[in-house]
Scaffold this active site. Sequence first.
Site, short mmCIF file in Angstrom:
data_model
loop_
_atom_site.label_atom_id
_atom_site.label_comp_id
_atom_site.label_asym_id
_atom_site.label_seq_id
_atom_site.Cartn_x
_atom_site.Cartn_y
_atom_site.Cartn_z
N SER A 143 -2.73 0.07 -6.38
CA SER A 143 -1.65 -0.17 -5.41
C SER A 143 -1.78 -1.61 -4.93
CB SER A 143 -1.80 0.77 -4.22
OG SER A 143 -1.00 0.31 -3.14
N TYR A 156 -7.40 4.95 1.95
CA TYR A 156 -6.47 4.81 0.82
C TYR A 156 -6.58 3.41 0.23
CZ TYR A 156 -2.18 4.77 -1.95
OH TYR A 156 -1.27 4.67 -2.99
N1 LIG Z 1 4.66 6.05 -4.14
C1 LIG Z 1 4.22 4.85 -3.79
O1 LIG Z 1 4.83 4.16 -2.96
C2 LIG Z 1 2.95 4.31 -4.41
C3 LIG Z 1 2.59 2.98 -4.15
C4 LIG Z 1 1.43 2.46 -4.69
C5 LIG Z 1 0.63 3.26 -5.49
N2 LIG Z 1 0.99 4.55 -5.74
C6 LIG Z 1 0.08 5.35 -6.58
O2 LIG Z 1 0.78 5.88 -7.68
C7 LIG Z 1 0.28 7.16 -8.02
C8 LIG Z 1 1.41 8.18 -8.05
O3 LIG Z 1 2.04 8.19 -6.80
P1 LIG Z 1 3.42 8.96 -6.54
O4 LIG Z 1 4.15 8.21 -5.52
O5 LIG Z 1 4.10 9.25 -7.83
O6 LIG Z 1 2.84 10.29 -5.88
P2 LIG Z 1 3.47 11.78 -5.79
O7 LIG Z 1 4.94 11.77 -6.03
O8 LIG Z 1 2.95 12.38 -4.53
O9 LIG Z 1 2.77 12.48 -7.03
C9 LIG Z 1 1.39 12.69 -7.05
C10 LIG Z 1 1.05 13.49 -8.29
O10 LIG Z 1 -0.36 13.78 -8.24
C11 LIG Z 1 -0.53 15.19 -8.37
N3 LIG Z 1 -1.68 15.60 -7.59
C12 LIG Z 1 -1.86 15.52 -6.25
N4 LIG Z 1 -3.04 16.05 -5.92
C13 LIG Z 1 -3.61 16.48 -7.07
C14 LIG Z 1 -4.82 17.14 -7.39
N5 LIG Z 1 -5.70 17.48 -6.44
N6 LIG Z 1 -5.09 17.45 -8.69
C15 LIG Z 1 -4.19 17.13 -9.66
N7 LIG Z 1 -3.04 16.49 -9.42
C16 LIG Z 1 -2.75 16.19 -8.14
C17 LIG Z 1 0.76 15.81 -7.83
O11 LIG Z 1 1.04 17.09 -8.40
P3 LIG Z 1 0.60 18.51 -7.81
O12 LIG Z 1 0.93 18.52 -6.34
O13 LIG Z 1 1.39 19.46 -8.63
O14 LIG Z 1 -0.87 18.61 -8.06
C18 LIG Z 1 1.80 14.82 -8.34
O15 LIG Z 1 2.12 15.10 -9.67
C19 LIG Z 1 -0.81 7.48 -6.99
O16 LIG Z 1 -2.08 7.16 -7.51
C20 LIG Z 1 -0.46 6.56 -5.84
O17 LIG Z 1 -1.58 6.24 -5.04
C21 LIG Z 1 2.13 5.09 -5.21
#
Ligand SMILES: NC(=O)c1ccc[n+]([C@@H]2O[C@H](COP(=O)([O-])OP(=O)(O)OC[C@H]3O[C@@H](n4cnc5c(N)ncnc54)[C@H](OP(=O)(O)O)[C@@H]3O)[C@@H](O)[C@H]2O)c1
Length: 264
Positions: A143, A156
């Site tokens: 991130s 985080y």
């Molecule tokens: N969104 C942003 O603004 C942003 C910005 C910077 C970085 N990121 C990074 O990008 C990545 C994806 O983010 P996102 O925004 O797409 O998040 P998201 O929409 O919340 O999706 C998270 C994914 O991780 C899975 N997950 C959560 N807990 C889990 C567990 N204990 N075991 C296995 N799977 C798990 C969830 O599925 P289930 O609930 O079905 O397990 C879901 O598929 C993350 O690493 C995040 O830190 C996101």
Amino acid sequence: MGTASQAGTALVTGASSGIGAAYADRLARRGHDLLLVARDQDRLQRLATRLEKKYGVSVEPLPADLSETRAIERVAKRLRGDQQISLLVNNAGVSLSGSLVESDRHSVAALLQLNVLALTLLSSAAAVNFSMAGRGGIINLGSVVALLPERFNAVYAASKAYVLSLTQSLHAEIGDRGVQIQAVLPGMTGKEIWQRSGASHDPSLDAMMMDAGDLVDAALRGFDQGELVTIPSLPNSADWQSLLQARMQLAPNLSHKLPAARYA
Ligand SMILES: NC(=O)c1ccc[n+]([C@@H]2O[C@H](COP(=O)([O-])OP(=O)(O)OC[C@H]3O[C@@H](n4cnc5c(N)ncnc54)[C@H](OP(=O)(O)O)[C@@H]3O)[C@@H](O)[C@H]2O)c1
């Protein structure tokens, strides 16, 4: 059963929503068979059925809770032993709302287990497999808060700084064995991760929010260009290069026999 994809199989963690679901779509479009990891089995199955129909690739849901050590080991075993796997996307991650003093210790531990431990053990399993085969790729979702720790909650931001550091070190360790490594540093993207963490929605931030599909398209272009670190929002890549140069300028002076004169 269809024949195995020539592009190989991509294992995507956190594939059930947001950025991970966008990776699953784009990698299937590129001809990869998929192994999709997340906890929500129904959501994974629906995505698998849709992508198989849309792109004619083979998609296997692999439900696992990566905050549990045994589940991490089950997925790691598959990564170590399946020669068809050519790409790992370490995307699953959670956030927290509030500061470290406000967070309960179970949420802190669960975040570290997923964002740090699972990502490390899965990277390690893939690194063993891919470096022996002399090919393969590992993409780690960090991130931009890795670069701005003062602007976000401590655990985080620190977990994402770890992802960046691990990726840079791993590249130094196995980059010359035919394994391509990339850290992707998104800014604000999907909303689900923030809703899950309990953070309240701030509409003033919507203007900074990148679409997950656009983010993944840019990140995969960065991967194709061989970038070690991809920051999809950053207009001028020279700014990142300047930061790297400033860091390397410190290198000759980071370990000396005597403390610096100002501490005498
Ligand atoms: N969104 C942003 O603004 C942003 C910005 C910077 C970085 N990121 C990074 O990008 C990545 C994806 O983010 P996102 O925004 O797409 O998040 P998201 O929409 O919340 O999706 C998270 C994914 O991780 C899975 N997950 C959560 N807990 C889990 C567990 N204990 N075991 C296995 N799977 C798990 C969830 O599925 P289930 O609930 O079905 O397990 C879901 O598929 C993350 O690493 C995040 O830190 C996101």
